[in-house]
Design a protein around this motif. Structure first.
Motif, PDB file in Angstrom:
ATOM      1  N   GLU A 199     133.184  69.393  78.255  1.00 43.21           N
ATOM      2  CA  GLU A 199     132.053  69.733  77.219  1.00 43.21           C
ATOM      3  C   GLU A 199     131.875  71.214  77.501  1.00 43.21           C
ATOM      4  O   GLU A 199     131.793  71.494  78.894  1.00 43.21           O
ATOM      5  N   ARG A 200     131.628  72.031  76.660  1.00 46.34           N
ATOM      6  CA  ARG A 200     131.287  73.233  76.931  1.00 46.34           C
ATOM      7  C   ARG A 200     129.683  73.188  77.355  1.00 46.34           C
ATOM      8  O   ARG A 200     128.917  72.875  76.335  1.00 46.34           O
ATOM      9  N   LEU A 201     129.338  73.425  78.584  1.00 44.88           N
ATOM     10  CA  LEU A 201     128.023  73.281  79.042  1.00 44.88           C
ATOM     11  C   LEU A 201     127.223  74.464  79.092  1.00 44.88           C
ATOM     12  O   LEU A 201     127.560  75.531  79.515  1.00 44.88           O
ATOM     13  N   ILE A 202     125.874  74.316  78.412  1.00 48.56           N
ATOM     14  CA  ILE A 202     124.872  75.411  78.609  1.00 48.56           C
ATOM     15  C   ILE A 202     123.979  74.917  79.627  1.00 48.56           C
ATOM     16  O   ILE A 202     123.522  73.601  79.251  1.00 48.56           O
ATOM     17  N   VAL A 203     123.742  75.521  80.770  1.00 49.48           N
ATOM     18  CA  VAL A 203     122.715  74.920  81.768  1.00 49.48           C
ATOM     19  C   VAL A 203     121.481  75.935  82.326  1.00 49.48           C
ATOM     20  O   VAL A 203     121.663  77.206  82.125  1.00 49.48           O
ATOM     21  N   PRO A 204     120.635  75.538  82.850  1.00 47.90           N
ATOM     22  CA  PRO A 204     119.562  76.559  83.436  1.00 47.90           C
ATOM     23  C   PRO A 204     120.223  77.170  84.414  1.00 47.90           C
ATOM     24  O   PRO A 204     120.967  76.843  85.621  1.00 47.90           O
ATOM     25  N   VAL A 223     131.290  62.414  91.135  1.00 43.40           N
ATOM     26  CA  VAL A 223     131.989  61.616  90.183  1.00 43.40           C
ATOM     27  C   VAL A 223     133.298  62.405  90.083  1.00 43.40           C
ATOM     28  O   VAL A 223     134.194  61.956  89.053  1.00 43.40           O
ATOM     29  N   GLY A 224     133.627  63.421  90.831  1.00 45.88           N
ATOM     30  CA  GLY A 224     134.956  63.889  90.513  1.00 45.88           C
ATOM     31  C   GLY A 224     135.027  64.871  89.328  1.00 45.88           C
ATOM     32  O   GLY A 224     136.312  65.200  88.817  1.00 45.88           O
ATOM     33  N   ILE A 225     134.207  65.586  88.740  1.00 44.34           N
ATOM     34  CA  ILE A 225     134.018  66.381  87.579  1.00 44.34           C
ATOM     35  C   ILE A 225     133.632  67.812  87.973  1.00 44.34           C
ATOM     36  O   ILE A 225     132.750  67.812  88.739  1.00 44.34           O
ATOM     37  N   LYS A 226     134.673  68.671  87.529  1.00 47.81           N
ATOM     38  CA  LYS A 226     134.402  70.112  87.509  1.00 47.81           C
ATOM     39  C   LYS A 226     133.804  70.340  86.226  1.00 47.81           C
ATOM     40  O   LYS A 226     134.292  70.539  85.157  1.00 47.81           O
ATOM     41  N   PRO A 227     132.445  70.769  86.059  1.00 42.51           N
ATOM     42  CA  PRO A 227     131.821  70.939  84.858  1.00 42.51           C
ATOM     43  C   PRO A 227     132.324  72.386  84.021  1.00 42.51           C
ATOM     44  O   PRO A 227     132.429  73.265  85.052  1.00 42.51           O
ATOM     45  N   ASN A 228     132.541  72.275  82.912  1.00 44.68           N
ATOM     46  CA  ASN A 228     132.767  73.489  82.236  1.00 44.68           C
ATOM     47  C   ASN A 228     131.677  74.101  81.785  1.00 44.68           C
ATOM     48  O   ASN A 228     131.223  74.017  80.596  1.00 44.68           O
ATOM     49  N   ILE A 229     130.941  75.053  82.699  1.00 47.41           N
ATOM     50  CA  ILE A 229     129.824  75.705  82.315  1.00 47.41           C
ATOM     51  C   ILE A 229     130.021  77.083  81.567  1.00 47.41           C
ATOM     52  O   ILE A 229     130.548  77.804  82.231  1.00 47.41           O
ATOM     53  N   VAL A 230     129.758  76.918  80.371  1.00 51.38           N
ATOM     54  CA  VAL A 230     130.055  78.223  79.643  1.00 51.38           C
ATOM     55  C   VAL A 230     129.121  79.244  79.661  1.00 51.38           C
ATOM     56  O   VAL A 230     129.079  80.464  79.283  1.00 51.38           O
ATOM     57  N   GLU A 244     122.428  75.730  68.653  1.00 50.72           N
ATOM     58  CA  GLU A 244     122.436  75.543  67.060  1.00 50.72           C
ATOM     59  C   GLU A 244     123.496  76.370  66.572  1.00 50.72           C
ATOM     60  O   GLU A 244     123.936  75.919  65.596  1.00 50.72           O
ATOM     61  N   GLN A 245     123.916  77.490  67.261  1.00 54.21           N
ATOM     62  CA  GLN A 245     124.941  78.371  66.759  1.00 54.21           C
ATOM     63  C   GLN A 245     126.275  77.827  67.200  1.00 54.21           C
ATOM     64  O   GLN A 245     127.499  78.474  66.768  1.00 54.21           O
ATOM     65  N   GLY A 246     126.424  76.900  67.968  1.00 56.26           N
ATOM     66  CA  GLY A 246     127.647  76.357  68.182  1.00 56.26           C
ATOM     67  C   GLY A 246     128.574  76.758  69.585  1.00 56.26           C
ATOM     68  O   GLY A 246     129.523  76.291  69.630  1.00 56.26           O
ATOM     69  N   LEU A 247     127.648  77.153  70.371  1.00 55.80           N
ATOM     70  CA  LEU A 247     128.252  77.672  71.682  1.00 55.80           C
ATOM     71  C   LEU A 247     128.734  76.384  72.584  1.00 55.80           C
ATOM     72  O   LEU A 247     129.779  76.572  73.141  1.00 55.80           O
ATOM     73  N   GLY A 248     128.025  75.631  72.435  1.00 60.88           N
ATOM     74  CA  GLY A 248     128.087  74.388  73.531  1.00 60.88           C
ATOM     75  C   GLY A 248     127.015  73.500  73.276  1.00 60.88           C
ATOM     76  O   GLY A 248     126.338  73.252  72.280  1.00 60.88           O
TER      77      GLY A 248
END
Length: 317
Positions: A199-204, A223-230, A244-248
């Motif tokens: 998932e295209r993640l937006i994070v603090p 859990v062996g996941i590399k997050p996809n931080i966009v 809301e605009q669809g970035l992630g």
């Protein structure tokens, strides 16, 4: 019968006066910013101290007894005189500076703070609020050094606060994922960390709260996941707008999502440690301004928890 003044508390009189006007325990508790059970307990204690019944409670509702009417009229005069005297006392202190220094992370958008500050300003019209952008760990040091008077933060570390620091939990939250209502995960009631893979993640942003950010990445690593931080955002509203605009999709605490567009919804994500917002202050604090604000903030947090349960459930269904 003379009331034992040592046992009489000002809040009991204030709660009594509110209930005497509302004649409804639920409405009175909401006005007083306390739980209904807390209000009932204080009224019961006041009746015990007075040695008489102040209210009649029956299926028709709540009404004052004759003794209650006498106490209502007297208490109203006493409290009016007390508040007027306090106001005059403050105005007489020409060199007195009413200053409150707060430590918090603005990103968290804690919804109980604005109403608490508004109520504080009603008590202290000349109060000057100073905010310091500090995470929970930094706030503890700032309290010890006297930089801030009160802090609101999330402690990632499990260690106890520093000596001389008091803490009380105000608001608990799980991690949730904010998304468009058309997102592929929108029909799921619960999510897991594994569901966020790809998932295209937006994070603090890490600059918002480095310990929290590092903890988030550590959970993904377990859990062996590399997050996809966009995108890493330092403003919660910016993150909401980007979703809301669809970035992630935006990963955050539920209390950050108190006001969101109708086209968005959030779902709880299992696997992350829950977040608890705590109020930090100095043990043995004596400043009335600080003590009043602590009471107001705690009361607003209680009211928020009671009022938002249905809304939170609705946003998940």
């Amino acid at each position: 019968m003379i009331l034992p003044m040592r046992a009489l508390e000002l809040r009991q009189l204030r709660y009594f006066l509110i209930l005497s006007r509302e004649l409804h325990f639920g409405k009175a508790a909401n006005t007083a910013h306390v739980t209904q059970s807390a209000l009932s307990q204080q009224i019961a204690k006041l009746e015990e101290l007075a040695g008489v019944q102040l209210f009649v409670r029956d299926p028709r509702g709540v009404r004052l007894t004759a003794a209650g009417e006498v106490l209502r009229d007297g208490v109203a005069r006493v409290l009016d005189l007390l508040y007027t005297t306090l106001r005059s006392t403050r105005e007489a202190g020409e060199n007195e500076s009413f200053r409150l220094s707060l430590g918090l992370v603005e990103y968290t958008n804690l919804p109980f703070i604005p109403p608490a500050l508004i109520r504080l300003q009603a008590l202290y019209p000349d109060v000057n609020i100073i905010r310091h952008e500090l995470n929970g760990a930094q706030q503890l040091d700032a309290l010890v050094s006297g930089v801030i008077d009160v802090g609101f933060g999330v402690r990632i570390q499990t260690n106890s606060p520093k000596a001389g620091i008091a803490s009380q939990p105000l608001l608990a939250s799980e991690w949730s994922l904010l998304m468009r209502d058309t997102h592929r995960l929108a029909n799921r009631a619960q999510l897991s960390i594994e569901d966020l893979a790809g998932e295209r993640l937006i994070v603090p942003g890490r600059s918002v709260n480095a310990p929290l950010y590092d903890s988030l990445l550590a959970h993904f690593a377990r859990v062996g996941i590399k997050p996809n931080i966009v995108y890493e955002t330092t403003q919660s509203q910016v993150g909401i707008t980007l979703v809301e605009q669809g970035l992630g999709v935006l990963l955050g605490a539920v209390y950050v999502f108190t006001v969101i567009p109708t086209t968005l919804l959030y779902r709880p994500v299992n696997g992350f440690d829950p977040l608890t917002v705590e109020l930090f202050s100095r043990s043995g604090e004596q400043n009335p301004l600080v003590l009043d604000f602590i009471e107001l903030a705690a009361g607003e947090a209680v009211r928020l928890k009671a009022s938002q349960v249905p809304d939170t459930i609705a946003r998940r269904d």
